[in-house]
Write a protein that holds these residues in place. Structure first.
Motif, PDB file in Angstrom:
ATOM      1  N   TRP A  95      68.535   8.200   3.813  1.00  0.00           N
ATOM      2  CA  TRP A  95      68.149   6.796   3.851  1.00  0.00           C
ATOM      3  C   TRP A  95      69.088   5.997   2.955  1.00  0.00           C
ATOM      4  O   TRP A  95      69.268   6.322   1.778  1.00  0.00           O
ATOM      5  CB  TRP A  95      66.712   6.611   3.370  1.00  0.00           C
ATOM      6  N   LEU A  96      69.654   4.947   3.513  1.00  0.00           N
ATOM      7  CA  LEU A  96      70.502   4.029   2.763  1.00  0.00           C
ATOM      8  C   LEU A  96      69.894   2.637   2.868  1.00  0.00           C
ATOM      9  O   LEU A  96      69.642   2.146   3.981  1.00  0.00           O
ATOM     10  CB  LEU A  96      71.926   4.008   3.329  1.00  0.00           C
ATOM     11  N   SER A  97      69.649   2.004   1.738  1.00  0.00           N
ATOM     12  CA  SER A  97      69.161   0.626   1.761  1.00  0.00           C
ATOM     13  C   SER A  97      70.214  -0.267   1.124  1.00  0.00           C
ATOM     14  O   SER A  97      70.926   0.123   0.201  1.00  0.00           O
ATOM     15  CB  SER A  97      67.833   0.503   1.012  1.00  0.00           C
ATOM     16  N   GLY A  98      70.331  -1.479   1.657  1.00  0.00           N
ATOM     17  CA  GLY A  98      71.338  -2.406   1.165  1.00  0.00           C
ATOM     18  C   GLY A  98      71.334  -3.671   1.982  1.00  0.00           C
ATOM     19  O   GLY A  98      70.280  -4.106   2.474  1.00  0.00           O
ATOM     20  N   THR A  99      72.499  -4.293   2.162  1.00  0.00           N
ATOM     21  CA  THR A  99      72.599  -5.555   2.886  1.00  0.00           C
ATOM     22  C   THR A  99      73.689  -5.489   3.944  1.00  0.00           C
ATOM     23  O   THR A  99      74.632  -4.696   3.851  1.00  0.00           O
ATOM     24  CB  THR A  99      72.917  -6.716   1.930  1.00  0.00           C
ATOM     25  N   LEU A 100      73.524  -6.353   4.945  1.00  0.00           N
ATOM     26  CA  LEU A 100      74.492  -6.462   6.035  1.00  0.00           C
ATOM     27  C   LEU A 100      75.268  -7.758   5.926  1.00  0.00           C
ATOM     28  O   LEU A 100      74.715  -8.797   5.565  1.00  0.00           O
ATOM     29  CB  LEU A 100      73.775  -6.464   7.390  1.00  0.00           C
ATOM     30  N   THR A 101      76.542  -7.701   6.226  1.00  0.00           N
ATOM     31  CA  THR A 101      77.343  -8.909   6.391  1.00  0.00           C
ATOM     32  C   THR A 101      78.135  -8.771   7.687  1.00  0.00           C
ATOM     33  O   THR A 101      78.410  -7.661   8.149  1.00  0.00           O
ATOM     34  CB  THR A 101      78.319  -9.111   5.213  1.00  0.00           C
ATOM     35  N   ALA A 102      78.459  -9.896   8.274  1.00  0.00           N
ATOM     36  CA  ALA A 102      79.150  -9.890   9.559  1.00  0.00           C
ATOM     37  C   ALA A 102      80.627 -10.204   9.387  1.00  0.00           C
ATOM     38  O   ALA A 102      81.014 -11.057   8.588  1.00  0.00           O
ATOM     39  CB  ALA A 102      78.506 -10.896  10.499  1.00  0.00           C
ATOM     40  N   THR A 103      81.459  -9.491  10.145  1.00  0.00           N
ATOM     41  CA  THR A 103      82.872  -9.824  10.289  1.00  0.00           C
ATOM     42  C   THR A 103      83.109 -10.126  11.756  1.00  0.00           C
ATOM     43  O   THR A 103      82.182 -10.109  12.568  1.00  0.00           O
ATOM     44  CB  THR A 103      83.777  -8.672   9.834  1.00  0.00           C
ATOM     45  N   ARG A 104      84.341 -10.378  12.116  1.00  0.00           N
ATOM     46  CA  ARG A 104      84.631 -10.712  13.506  1.00  0.00           C
ATOM     47  C   ARG A 104      84.318  -9.548  14.441  1.00  0.00           C
ATOM     48  O   ARG A 104      83.823  -9.752  15.562  1.00  0.00           O
ATOM     49  CB  ARG A 104      86.110 -11.091  13.655  1.00  0.00           C
ATOM     50  N   ASP A 105      84.568  -8.311  14.000  1.00  0.00           N
ATOM     51  CA  ASP A 105      84.484  -7.165  14.899  1.00  0.00           C
ATOM     52  C   ASP A 105      83.249  -6.290  14.712  1.00  0.00           C
ATOM     53  O   ASP A 105      82.900  -5.526  15.604  1.00  0.00           O
ATOM     54  CB  ASP A 105      85.732  -6.280  14.731  1.00  0.00           C
TER      55      ASP A 105
END
Length: 238
Positions: A95-105
């Motif tokens: 299990w990995l918890s954290g945050t998501l960020t978006a890039t172009r791809d």
């Protein structure tokens, strides 16, 4: 994963976790919006950063729009499944918890917490150690190694039970190769209503795939020199 383990030399929790990450083909991603089960839609960087490539209609797209600053809190789960059919086939979960960020791809998942759940219980993993640790050198070849051992050399698996204490073999109805890593081979001992895993350590850790055959031959030679009967799995009671 209700399996009793007989413990010997093992890879570190960080190495086991990185091996799960390196070999998993699918993962489950959960945010405040919902859950996505992704198959063949992630890659992993050298430092363990997970790059997600979800379909456009996934819940992750909505989560990025709705989250403050566009960085939703995220849980990513990976399952480590034994390549040989056994009971309780899921050997561990990461299990990995954290945050998501978006890039172009793609979406970049940055872990803030890592927990491995296996036969040794739940273990928190230091993120710096997680980033700097390499997967086990046999991780990517483990599936074909164990499948070949199980399908082509069942008599060798039986021979190896000579290395297991006699009292651990009581009531065993089947024995199968469950895992292999640079430190040794793990056998699954199945009884009618329970099972246990036993480690057979190599005399020296493996550095690469080319050394596996020699280490396995050394285990078999050691087993043949012992004056113990070979396990003949007992048939299940009617």
């Amino acid at each position: 994963m209700g399996v009793r383990h007989v413990s010997t030399t093992m890879p570190t929790a960080a190495a086991r976790a990185r091996s799960v990450l390196a070999t998993a083909w699918s993962c489950a991603v959960t945010t405040e919006i919902g859950r996505d089960d992704l198959v063949g839609a992630h890659t992993v960087s050298e430092r363990g950063t997970v790059l997600l490539h979800p379909p456009e209609d996934s819940a992750l797209a909505a989560a990025l729009i709705c989250a403050p600053r566009g960085e939703p809190s995220t849980l990513v789960e990976f399952a480590d499944v034994a390549p040989v059919p056994v009971r309780d086939r899921v050997r561990s979960r990461l299990w990995l918890s954290g945050t998501l960020t978006a890039t172009r791809d793609h979406l970049v998942f940055e872990p803030a917490c890592a927990v491995l759940h296996d036969g040794n219980g739940r273990t928190g993993i230091d993120l710096e150690e997680f980033a700097l640790t390499d997967p086990d050198p046999l991780a990517l070849a483990e599936g074909r190694l164990l499948t070949h051992l199980s399908d082509a050399h069942p008599e060798a698996v039986e021979q190896l039970t000579r290395l297991v204490a006699a009292d651990s073999l009581s009531g065993v109805v089947a024995v199968k190769p469950l895992a292999i890593d640079r430190h040794g081979l793990t056998l699954r001992l199945e009884r009618v209503s329970s099972q246990a895993d036993v480690r057979l350590p190599f005399y020296e850790p493996v550095d690469d795939l080319g050394q596996v055959t020699e280490r396995m031959h050394a285990l078999l030679t050691k087993a043949r020199l012992l004056r113990r009967p070979v396990l003949r799995p007992a048939p299940p009671e009617a």
